[in-house]
Design an enzyme around this catalytic site. Sequence first.
Site, PDB file in Angstrom:
ATOM      1  N   ILE A 134       0.858  -1.175   0.000  1.00 11.02           N
ATOM      2  CA  ILE A 134       0.000   0.000   0.000  1.00 11.02           C
ATOM      3  C   ILE A 134       0.895   1.227   0.000  1.00 11.02           C
ATOM      4  O   ILE A 134       2.063   1.161   0.380  1.00 11.02           O
ATOM      5  CB  ILE A 134      -0.977   0.015   1.199  1.00 11.02           C
ATOM      6  CG1 ILE A 134      -0.227  -0.107   2.529  1.00 11.02           C
ATOM      7  CG2 ILE A 134      -2.010  -1.083   1.067  1.00 11.02           C
ATOM      8  CD1 ILE A 134      -1.130  -0.090   3.751  1.00 11.02           C
ATOM      9  N   ASP A 135       0.349   2.342  -0.446  1.00 13.94           N
ATOM     10  CA  ASP A 135       1.134   3.561  -0.554  1.00 13.94           C
ATOM     11  C   ASP A 135       1.641   4.017   0.810  1.00 13.94           C
ATOM     12  O   ASP A 135       1.087   3.672   1.853  1.00 13.94           O
ATOM     13  CB  ASP A 135       0.290   4.683  -1.166  1.00 13.94           C
ATOM     14  CG  ASP A 135      -0.236   4.327  -2.542  1.00 13.94           C
ATOM     15  OD1 ASP A 135       0.476   3.619  -3.263  1.00 13.94           O
ATOM     16  OD2 ASP A 135      -1.349   4.747  -2.877  1.00 13.94           O
ATOM     17  N   LYS A 136       2.671   4.837   0.779  1.00 14.43           N
ATOM     18  CA  LYS A 136       3.228   5.415   2.004  1.00 14.43           C
ATOM     19  C   LYS A 136       2.154   6.102   2.837  1.00 14.43           C
ATOM     20  O   LYS A 136       2.081   5.928   4.058  1.00 14.43           O
ATOM     21  CB  LYS A 136       4.336   6.406   1.654  1.00 14.43           C
ATOM     22  CG  LYS A 136       4.890   7.175   2.846  1.00 14.43           C
ATOM     23  CD  LYS A 136       5.884   8.229   2.405  1.00 14.43           C
ATOM     24  CE  LYS A 136       6.335   9.091   3.591  1.00 14.43           C
ATOM     25  NZ  LYS A 136       7.279  10.156   3.168  1.00 14.43           N
ATOM     26  N   THR A 138      -1.078   5.606   2.775  1.00 15.93           N
ATOM     27  CA  THR A 138      -2.183   4.715   3.126  1.00 15.93           C
ATOM     28  C   THR A 138      -1.841   3.914   4.382  1.00 15.93           C
ATOM     29  O   THR A 138      -0.691   3.556   4.607  1.00 15.93           O
ATOM     30  CB  THR A 138      -2.485   3.753   1.965  1.00 15.93           C
ATOM     31  OG1 THR A 138      -2.723   4.500   0.780  1.00 15.93           O
ATOM     32  CG2 THR A 138      -3.688   2.885   2.254  1.00 15.93           C
ATOM     33  N   ARG A 235      -7.789   5.696  -5.274  1.00 12.72           N
ATOM     34  CA  ARG A 235      -7.529   7.130  -5.243  1.00 12.72           C
ATOM     35  C   ARG A 235      -7.937   7.803  -6.547  1.00 12.72           C
ATOM     36  O   ARG A 235      -8.600   8.846  -6.559  1.00 12.72           O
ATOM     37  CB  ARG A 235      -6.053   7.377  -4.947  1.00 12.72           C
ATOM     38  CG  ARG A 235      -5.593   6.816  -3.615  1.00 12.72           C
ATOM     39  CD  ARG A 235      -4.078   6.830  -3.464  1.00 12.72           C
ATOM     40  NE  ARG A 235      -3.554   8.202  -3.478  1.00 12.72           N
ATOM     41  CZ  ARG A 235      -2.247   8.487  -3.417  1.00 12.72           C
ATOM     42  NH1 ARG A 235      -1.362   7.496  -3.349  1.00 12.72           N
ATOM     43  NH2 ARG A 235      -1.844   9.732  -3.419  1.00 12.72           N
TER      44      ARG A 235
END
Length: 287
Positions: A134-136, A138, A235
Amino acid sequence: MDYKITEEYKDTRVDKFVRKKYEGVKLGEIFKYLRTKKIKVNGKKVEGKYRLQVGDVVNVFLREGATVQKSFIELTEKEIKYLKAGIVYEDERVLIFDKKPNMVMHKGSGHDYGLSEMLKAYTNNMNFTFVNRIDKATSGMIIGAKTLPVVRELSEEIRERRVEKKYYILVDGKPKKNKFTIKSYLKKTETKVIELDEYEEGAKESISYFKTIKNGKERTLLEGLLGTGRTHQLRVQLANEKMPIVGDMKYGISKESMMFLYSYYVNIPKYNIEIEREIPENFLKKI
């Protein structure tokens, strides 16, 4: 060098095994060495696609390019405490971690190490690998595998959409329906991901399912279920529906100290693992 194969590398392709042991050697060269018998298995010539079995011996006749033995990072007491608090499930195969927002998963981009390197050290296991990411910005649950066979098995489960992941998402705006589906094509550019109505080269089909959990005056708490797992999928799709995620500085408008996207549910039927986390309190406060 001779390498005797243990359970850890069972079913690994020989070309990938040698690449791991000799990171300084290009993959094209490995195929050449297989053809010229500088790399053999059990003393015999094999193709790169050959899958290793327990007891096989890989014979490598190379003088250079061997991977330098990697070492674990030194964890601080604060980091150990953080890791202990974040582990929500662990057995001999799998570790599931509840990541805080603004924590990177891997080293790079100005970071000497990330959560992956921290958990390798914490578990004393250099083969520990996250099978999803998952993104930084998130937060929420991410799945880690402790052995290479489990990495391959779980990666296939995810690829075949047999692992279910759900998210709590706080958005600016209100959906027209309490339940809705977004099907589109996403394509990476140099700076971001864009959404397309029709397929074009390089685009990937993306499917997400949403339902309303709670309505506020100007914001809505949604549940998002991934049908596919594309980069920035939730997103981009929500931003294009005029409902950007609160705190998403790349695709949204509202400035916050974090992005309000939380991976709260994981279901891995093959391993009989199902975990659900509560709605974060700060999500409810920001509606």
